[in-house]
Write a protein that holds these residues in place. Structure first.
Motif, PDB file in Angstrom:
ATOM      1  N   MET A  31       8.578  48.485  53.441  1.00 33.39           N
ATOM      2  CA  MET A  31       9.027  49.099  52.198  1.00 33.39           C
ATOM      3  C   MET A  31       8.756  50.592  52.258  1.00 33.39           C
ATOM      4  N   MET A  32       9.729  51.365  51.748  1.00 33.99           N
ATOM      5  CA  MET A  32       9.594  52.821  51.646  1.00 33.99           C
ATOM      6  C   MET A  32       9.904  53.219  50.200  1.00 33.99           C
ATOM      7  N   PRO A  33       8.871  53.404  49.369  1.00 33.70           N
ATOM      8  CA  PRO A  33       9.117  53.830  47.987  1.00 33.70           C
ATOM      9  C   PRO A  33       9.308  55.347  47.904  1.00 33.70           C
ATOM     10  N   LEU A  34      10.089  55.771  46.926  1.00 27.70           N
ATOM     11  CA  LEU A  34      10.326  57.194  46.688  1.00 27.70           C
ATOM     12  C   LEU A  34      10.086  57.512  45.214  1.00 27.70           C
ATOM     13  N   VAL A  35       9.525  58.682  44.977  1.00 33.81           N
ATOM     14  CA  VAL A  35       9.318  59.189  43.622  1.00 33.81           C
ATOM     15  C   VAL A  35      10.030  60.531  43.542  1.00 33.81           C
ATOM     16  N   ARG A  36      11.008  60.635  42.648  1.00 36.12           N
ATOM     17  CA  ARG A  36      11.817  61.855  42.482  1.00 36.12           C
ATOM     18  C   ARG A  36      12.346  62.371  43.824  1.00 36.12           C
ATOM     19  N   GLY A  37      12.821  61.461  44.649  1.00 31.33           N
ATOM     20  CA  GLY A  37      13.425  61.826  45.923  1.00 31.33           C
ATOM     21  C   GLY A  37      12.442  62.091  47.050  1.00 31.33           C
ATOM     22  N   ALA A  66       5.192  50.037  42.668  1.00 32.57           N
ATOM     23  CA  ALA A  66       4.925  49.912  41.234  1.00 32.57           C
ATOM     24  C   ALA A  66       3.787  50.839  40.809  1.00 32.57           C
ATOM     25  N   ALA A  67       2.728  50.894  41.612  1.00 32.65           N
ATOM     26  CA  ALA A  67       1.589  51.754  41.271  1.00 32.65           C
ATOM     27  C   ALA A  67       1.963  53.236  41.318  1.00 32.65           C
ATOM     28  N   ALA A  68       2.888  53.593  42.216  1.00 28.45           N
ATOM     29  CA  ALA A  68       3.336  54.981  42.321  1.00 28.45           C
ATOM     30  C   ALA A  68       4.400  55.312  41.273  1.00 28.45           C
ATOM     31  N   ARG A  69       4.864  54.286  40.569  1.00 29.83           N
ATOM     32  CA  ARG A  69       5.962  54.421  39.607  1.00 29.83           C
ATOM     33  C   ARG A  69       7.209  54.963  40.304  1.00 29.83           C
ATOM     34  N   ALA A  70       7.535  54.321  41.425  1.00 27.20           N
ATOM     35  CA  ALA A  70       8.699  54.717  42.227  1.00 27.20           C
ATOM     36  C   ALA A  70       9.976  54.591  41.412  1.00 27.20           C
ATOM     37  N   ASP A  71      10.915  55.498  41.679  1.00 22.83           N
ATOM     38  CA  ASP A  71      12.213  55.377  41.026  1.00 22.83           C
ATOM     39  C   ASP A  71      13.284  54.892  41.999  1.00 22.83           C
ATOM     40  N   GLU A  72      12.936  54.838  43.293  1.00 23.05           N
ATOM     41  CA  GLU A  72      13.809  54.259  44.317  1.00 23.05           C
ATOM     42  C   GLU A  72      12.923  53.565  45.347  1.00 23.05           C
ATOM     43  N   VAL A  73      13.432  52.484  45.915  1.00 24.90           N
ATOM     44  CA  VAL A  73      12.737  51.834  47.027  1.00 24.90           C
ATOM     45  C   VAL A  73      13.765  51.435  48.075  1.00 24.90           C
ATOM     46  N   ILE A  74      13.300  51.445  49.308  1.00 22.98           N
ATOM     47  CA  ILE A  74      14.088  50.937  50.422  1.00 22.98           C
ATOM     48  C   ILE A  74      13.253  49.852  51.069  1.00 22.98           C
ATOM     49  N   THR A 103      17.237  50.895  42.895  1.00 18.30           N
ATOM     50  CA  THR A 103      16.684  51.626  41.756  1.00 18.30           C
ATOM     51  C   THR A 103      16.528  50.604  40.635  1.00 18.30           C
ATOM     52  N   ARG A 104      16.000  51.062  39.553  1.00 14.61           N
ATOM     53  CA  ARG A 104      15.841  50.198  38.374  1.00 14.61           C
ATOM     54  C   ARG A 104      17.198  49.631  37.932  1.00 14.61           C
ATOM     55  N   LEU A 145      20.462  39.221  48.020  1.00 12.01           N
ATOM     56  CA  LEU A 145      19.193  39.426  48.711  1.00 12.01           C
ATOM     57  C   LEU A 145      18.440  38.105  48.773  1.00 12.01           C
ATOM     58  N   VAL A 146      17.736  37.870  49.885  1.00 12.55           N
ATOM     59  CA  VAL A 146      16.928  36.654  49.974  1.00 12.55           C
ATOM     60  C   VAL A 146      15.806  36.743  48.932  1.00 12.55           C
ATOM     61  N   PRO A 147      15.322  35.589  48.425  1.00 11.90           N
ATOM     62  CA  PRO A 147      14.370  35.592  47.305  1.00 11.90           C
ATOM     63  C   PRO A 147      13.161  36.525  47.442  1.00 11.90           C
ATOM     64  N   PRO A 148      12.450  36.576  48.581  1.00 14.48           N
ATOM     65  CA  PRO A 148      11.279  37.467  48.595  1.00 14.48           C
ATOM     66  C   PRO A 148      11.646  38.949  48.530  1.00 14.48           C
ATOM     67  N   ILE A 149      12.794  39.315  49.093  1.00 15.00           N
ATOM     68  CA  ILE A 149      13.245  40.712  49.033  1.00 15.00           C
ATOM     69  C   ILE A 149      13.676  41.032  47.605  1.00 15.00           C
ATOM     70  N   GLN A 150      14.388  40.118  46.953  1.00 17.64           N
ATOM     71  CA  GLN A 150      14.788  40.322  45.558  1.00 17.64           C
ATOM     72  C   GLN A 150      13.549  40.467  44.678  1.00 17.64           C
ATOM     73  N   ALA A 151      12.526  39.639  44.921  1.00 13.95           N
ATOM     74  CA  ALA A 151      11.283  39.738  44.138  1.00 13.95           C
ATOM     75  C   ALA A 151      10.617  41.096  44.361  1.00 13.95           C
ATOM     76  N   ALA A 152      10.569  41.552  45.615  1.00 15.63           N
ATOM     77  CA  ALA A 152       9.956  42.856  45.901  1.00 15.63           C
ATOM     78  C   ALA A 152      10.712  43.975  45.181  1.00 15.63           C
ATOM     79  N   VAL A 153      12.034  43.899  45.177  1.00  8.35           N
ATOM     80  CA  VAL A 153      12.834  44.894  44.456  1.00  8.35           C
ATOM     81  C   VAL A 153      12.492  44.854  42.968  1.00  8.35           C
TER      82      VAL A 153
END
Length: 190
Positions: A31-37, A66-74, A103-104, A145-153
């Motif tokens: 996972m690669m989370p992003l905050v404001r790009g 979630a802890a970083a309050r990411a606005d995008e994740v890969i 994104t959300r 998306l497979v269930p665990p990936i959908q859950a992570a999103v």
């Protein structure tokens, strides 16, 4: 997300897969989370046992986002690897590096199928292979998306409420203690 950033992260994932396959292993889901790009870092799933533990372990990749309050994740994963670990049917091309940009408000699934070119085989039977990247199908907005990936999103955008002065820092420490490999960028390193 800027196209240049996306292309760079796709290149990083493909290079990691090429290196891992060359060593006889498929890299773990990432996972690669992003905050404001800005990239927070890279989080690889902990060692998993097949079945429920794999489902949970992959979904828990979302904790740092979630802890970083990411606005995008890969998220990046290999089709066959995740299906096998989670005891799920194979959905989509295999072998295939999948990457979802979420994104959300939704997600886009990108698939990078490849064939494996055998490089060598060890005396104990481990194969070292190189991916031969095939043409990628068109990106799929809202792709399945497979269930665990959908859950992570989903969980990536559910803020973690911890009674701690540094919820992000403590989340990183707890995940590392659980066996996740966490590499934060300089801006987020604590």
């Amino acid at each position: 997300m800027e196209a240049q950033m996306w292309d760079a992260l796709v290149d990083v994932a493909k290079q990691a897969y090429t290196a891992g396959l060359g060593e006889g292993a498929v890299p773990r889901p990432l996972m690669m989370p992003l905050v404001r790009g800005e990239l927070v870092g890279m989080i690889w799933v902990r060692p998993l046992k097949a079945g429920q533990d794999a489902l949970t372990g992959i979904a828990e990749l979302s904790n740092i986002a979630a802890a970083a309050r990411a606005d995008e994740v890969i998220l990046a994963w290999e089709t066959h690897d995740v299906a096998t670990a989670c005891e799920l049917p194979i959905v989509g091309p295999a072998p295939c590096l999948n990457m979802v940009l979420a994104t959300r408000d939704g997600h886009v699934l990108h698939q990078f199928p490849y064939t494996e070119q055998l490089l060598s085989r060890s005396p104990d039977g481990w194969a070292s292979v190189a991916p031969d990247w095939r043409p990628a199908p068109a990106p799929q907005p809202g792709g399945e998306l497979v269930p665990p990936i959908q859950a992570a999103v989903n969980y990536s955008f559910t803020p973690i409420e911890l009674d701690h002065p540094d919820p992000f820092g403590v989340t990183v420490v707890l995940m590392e203690e659980d066996g996740y490999r966490v590499r934060l960028t300089e801006a987020f390193d604590r």
